[in-house]
Design a protein around this motif. Structure first.
Motif, PDB file in Angstrom:
ATOM      1  N   LEU A   1       0.848  -1.190   0.000  1.00 60.70           N
ATOM      2  CA  LEU A   1       0.000   0.000   0.000  1.00 60.70           C
ATOM      3  C   LEU A   1       0.878   1.232   0.000  1.00 60.70           C
ATOM      4  O   LEU A   1       1.842   1.322   0.773  1.00 60.70           O
ATOM      5  N   SER A   2       0.566   2.176  -0.875  1.00 69.22           N
ATOM      6  CA  SER A   2       1.262   3.458  -0.895  1.00 69.22           C
ATOM      7  C   SER A   2       0.282   4.516  -1.377  1.00 69.22           C
ATOM      8  O   SER A   2      -0.705   4.213  -2.057  1.00 69.22           O
TER       9      SER A   2
ATOM     10  N   ASP B   1      -1.256  -4.523  -7.100  1.00 68.06           N
ATOM     11  CA  ASP B   1      -0.877  -4.110  -8.449  1.00 68.06           C
ATOM     12  C   ASP B   1      -1.916  -3.198  -9.091  1.00 68.06           C
ATOM     13  O   ASP B   1      -1.909  -2.977 -10.303  1.00 68.06           O
ATOM     14  N   SER B   2      -2.823  -2.637  -8.303  1.00 66.30           N
ATOM     15  CA  SER B   2      -3.847  -1.720  -8.804  1.00 66.30           C
ATOM     16  C   SER B   2      -3.454  -0.283  -8.472  1.00 66.30           C
ATOM     17  O   SER B   2      -3.041   0.009  -7.348  1.00 66.30           O
ATOM     18  N   HIS B   3      -3.597   0.618  -9.467  1.00 64.04           N
ATOM     19  CA  HIS B   3      -3.212   2.010  -9.302  1.00 64.04           C
ATOM     20  C   HIS B   3      -4.443   2.909  -9.429  1.00 64.04           C
ATOM     21  O   HIS B   3      -5.204   2.807 -10.392  1.00 64.04           O
TER      22      HIS B   3
ATOM     23  N   PHE C   1     -16.587   7.057 -11.105  1.00 67.32           N
ATOM     24  CA  PHE C   1     -15.539   6.072 -10.928  1.00 67.32           C
ATOM     25  C   PHE C   1     -15.349   5.366 -12.269  1.00 67.32           C
ATOM     26  O   PHE C   1     -16.297   4.824 -12.826  1.00 67.32           O
ATOM     27  N   ALA C   2     -14.125   5.399 -12.783  1.00 63.18           N
ATOM     28  CA  ALA C   2     -13.815   4.731 -14.044  1.00 63.18           C
ATOM     29  C   ALA C   2     -12.762   3.659 -13.790  1.00 63.18           C
ATOM     30  O   ALA C   2     -11.788   3.899 -13.080  1.00 63.18           O
TER      31      ALA C   2
ATOM     32  N   LEU D   1      -9.244   3.987 -11.882  1.00 61.33           N
ATOM     33  CA  LEU D   1      -8.486   2.805 -11.472  1.00 61.33           C
ATOM     34  C   LEU D   1      -8.083   2.042 -12.723  1.00 61.33           C
ATOM     35  O   LEU D   1      -8.917   1.814 -13.608  1.00 61.33           O
ATOM     36  N   ASP D   2      -6.803   1.647 -12.807  1.00 61.82           N
ATOM     37  CA  ASP D   2      -6.369   0.980 -14.032  1.00 61.82           C
ATOM     38  C   ASP D   2      -6.954  -0.422 -14.160  1.00 61.82           C
ATOM     39  O   ASP D   2      -7.516  -0.781 -15.185  1.00 61.82           O
TER      40      ASP D   2
END
Length: 637
Positions: free
Chosen positions: A288-289, A312-314, A376-377, A335-336
């Motif tokens: 988490l960052s 691994d989600s940004h 939210f996309a 969110l990617d």
């Protein structure tokens, strides 16, 4: 020149006299002689017991320095424990020469082994409140009677707090060390360093923490604040940032930035004694960052240029709490990609006959206070087995009315669009679903969504339903609305209708079944159906499936709650496929066979209706006989 010498001599003599006088005080006056008086004055003004078992030491040159310890101050009446604060050693230095000019300049303050015990009584009053307002001493001193803080701390050389402890409401900070390089006129703070150990709750292991701030500038006249950089750490979490402020006294407006360095979330939770929910993938919640710019003004907080990473989600975008009192918020987030199923609870074993899956309670009360508006996309997502891309979600929630609209996504070769409304303003919450699938490949969708391979085909589906209730079972049982399905080039798996018809016909003829293979699948060129849903039961009167040699039509019901099926179909077997629309099926019909479908959607039972089959055959023979008689009557061959 002579005059200057006289003035210098006089000044030097005066200074020498003052120094000698102070030294005389230092030699003659013993501050320990005043302990009893000090204790009485503290008791009279605060109502608290002051203990000074240690010696008080006074020095004069080059500093007026006061040292004492150990010492303690008791709690007021109504609080547990005897001591509010205690110190093992404390030292205060005051510059001598400014003191001669009636200016108090404190050099360095040192406190060793401070023990501060903060409490609240049953009335919610803290033991740190009401200093100087003890009934015996009257009202506290007015602001005009107090010396301005700036006149006292014109130049504080530094503060050192070592090996100290603070306890408040089950929270314990131990091994606390604070170092401040200097304080100037309440405006400049240099080289602040705080270290210690924090115990979050009784019985928990204490964890180290640290906070550093090279410099901070506060101008009370201009009402500005500037902290160029700060850094903090608690357990394995590290945080850094900066802060600026305007109108900090009258109307605070703050701006800054903050960054959380990458941290192993599971390890941090274990350190903090927090039990994270169990997940299907044990490797998630590993990283988490986050970082963001922020500003605060008028009870509103805005997070701008927000960037966060979970595993691994940004995530990036902006969030604003527009009213801290009502917690109204807006957001625009991107969110990617994310696999939500990895974070869901582990799959439970199938319920036995004695147990059933409990109904899911919906969070109605918690949703009543929501005031959210945003978008939210998501680039790609997986949820409940289903995969989708280019997902867009709009959320509006206020006064108990929650709306998810628009909802759009690409999935399984087609598109999804819809809207969901959940209304908790009334005693019985209401749910409305409007869903549309266009050009969808049904087979992989159903396989991923419900692990079913019963139906395949490409086409469209529309669902418009509404229900009410506080849990999922109640809503399912109250559903009303409509379902439309239109598929092409597919199959219904689980029963080979042609095979079942052949077996039934052989049985009626008392013949052995033909060598046909049971494919357990009924293919169709087209499948159409509309259903009206009432109280959780879908009823159709226009089901139609067609192949080149078979037409199936019928009606019946399907329970959305129990999945029970009760369909009455008629399978029309054709002699040959019609060559064009509008062809006379009566001329092409070989047989019309009744078929019943019972059981459940998960395990359907397809059986030809033998009585209906016999009746159909008799009717067909009668038609053939009449036809032959007519041919003989009119001489046709």
């Amino acid at each position: 020149m002579r005059a200057l010498r006289i003035i210098a001599f006089a000044f030097g003599g005066l200074l020498a006299l003052l120094v000698l006088a102070l030294i005389g005080v230092w030699l003659i006056v013993n501050p320990n002689d005043y302990k009893d008086r000090i204790i009485r004055e503290v008791k009279a003004s605060t109502g608290r017991e002051l203990a000074l078992p240690g010696a008080i030491r006074l020095s004069v040159f080059p500093w007026v320095a006061l040292e004492l310890g150990p010492a303690s101050l008791g709690n007021p009446a109504g609080f547990q424990g005897g001591e509010f604060v205690s110190v093992e050693h404390a030292a205060l230095r005051v510059r001598l020469l400014p003191l001669l000019h009636r200016r108090l300049q404190i050099g360095h303050i040192q406190i060793d082994q401070l023990n501060l015990n903060l409490q609240k009584n049953a009335a919610g009053t803290g033991n740190w409140e009401n200093f100087g307002s003890h009934p015996a001493s009257g009202a506290p001193a007015s602001d005009s009677e107090r010396a301005p803080a700036g006149s006292i701390f014109q130049s504080l050389a530094g503060v050192t707090l070592s090996n100290s402890r603070i306890v408040y409401d089950g929270l314990t900070i131990s091994g606390l060390n604070v170092s401040i390089g200097g304080v100037s006129g309440e405006y400049h703070l240099a080289d602040l360093s705080i270290t210690g150990q924090l115990q979050s709750k009784p019985g928990a292991s204490p964890l180290p923490f640290a906070f550093t701030m090279p410099a901070a500038n506060l101008d009370l006249n201009q009402q500005t604040l500037q902290i160029g950089q700060f850094a903090g750490q608690y357990a394995s979490a590290k945080l850094s940032g900066s802060l600026k402020g305007e109108r900090v006294v009258d109307h605070p407006a703050l701006t800054g930035s903050v960054e959380l360095e990458p941290v192993a979330l599971q390890a941090l939770a274990a350190q903090l004694g927090i039990s994270l929910p169990k997940t299907r993938d044990s490797q998630v919640l590993s990283r988490l960052s986050a970082k963001t710019d922020f500003d605060y003004a008028d009870k509103a907080v805005h997070l701008r240029n927000l960037q966060a990473q979970l595993d691994d989600s940004h995530l990036q975008g902006s969030v604003a709490v527009t009213d801290l009192d009502t917690r109204a918020a807006t957001f625009a987030l991107n969110l990617d990609h994310i696999d939500i199923d990895r974070y869901r609870a582990p799959v439970q074993s199938a319920p036995t006959a004695q147990t059933s899956t409990p109904s899911a309670q919906l969070p109605s009360n918690a949703l009543k206070s929501l005031d959210l508006h945003g978008s939210f996309a998501i680039g790609s997502a997986k949820f409940s087995g289903m995969t989708m891309s280019d997902l867009n979600l709009g959320l509006q929630a206020r006064d108990g009315l929650i709306q998810l609209t628009p909802l759009t996504a690409k999935m399984y070769g087609g598109r999804y669009s819809g809207a969901i409304t959940y209304d908790v303003r009334n005693a019985a919450p209401e749910l409305q679903l409007n869903q549309q699938l266009t050009g969808i490949d049904m087979a992989p969708l159903l396989k991923d969504a419900i692990n079913s391979q019963r139906l395949s085909g490409h086409g469209n589906a529309t669902v418009t339903l509404a229900g009410h209730g506080s849990d999922s079972d109640a809503i399912m049982k109250s559903l009303n609305g409509k379902i439309d399905l239109n598929l092409a080039e597919g199959a219904v798996t689980g029963a080979d209708l042609a095979y079942e018809i052949g077996v039934a016909q052989a049985l009626l003829k008392r013949q052995a079944p033909t060598g046909a293979v049971n494919t357990r699948q009924t293919k169709f060129d087209a499948l159409r159906m509309t259903a009206t849903v009432t109280d959780g039961v879908a009823k159709t009167t226009d089901l139609l499936a067609a192949t080149s040699y078979l037409r199936v039509s019928g009606q019946g019901t399907t329970s959305l709650v129990t999945k029970a099926i009760d369909l009455r179909l008629v399978a029309t077997v054709l002699k040959e496929p019609p060559q064009a629309q509008g062809a006379d099926l009566a001329q092409l019909t070989l047989a019309e066979i009744p078929v019943t479908v019972t059981g459940t959607a998960d395990a359907p039972k397809v059986r030809p209706d033998l009585q209906g089959l016999v009746k159909s055959q008799l009717q067909q023979k009668a038609k053939d006989l009449i036809k032959d008689k007519l041919k003989g009557l009119f001489g046709t061959h």
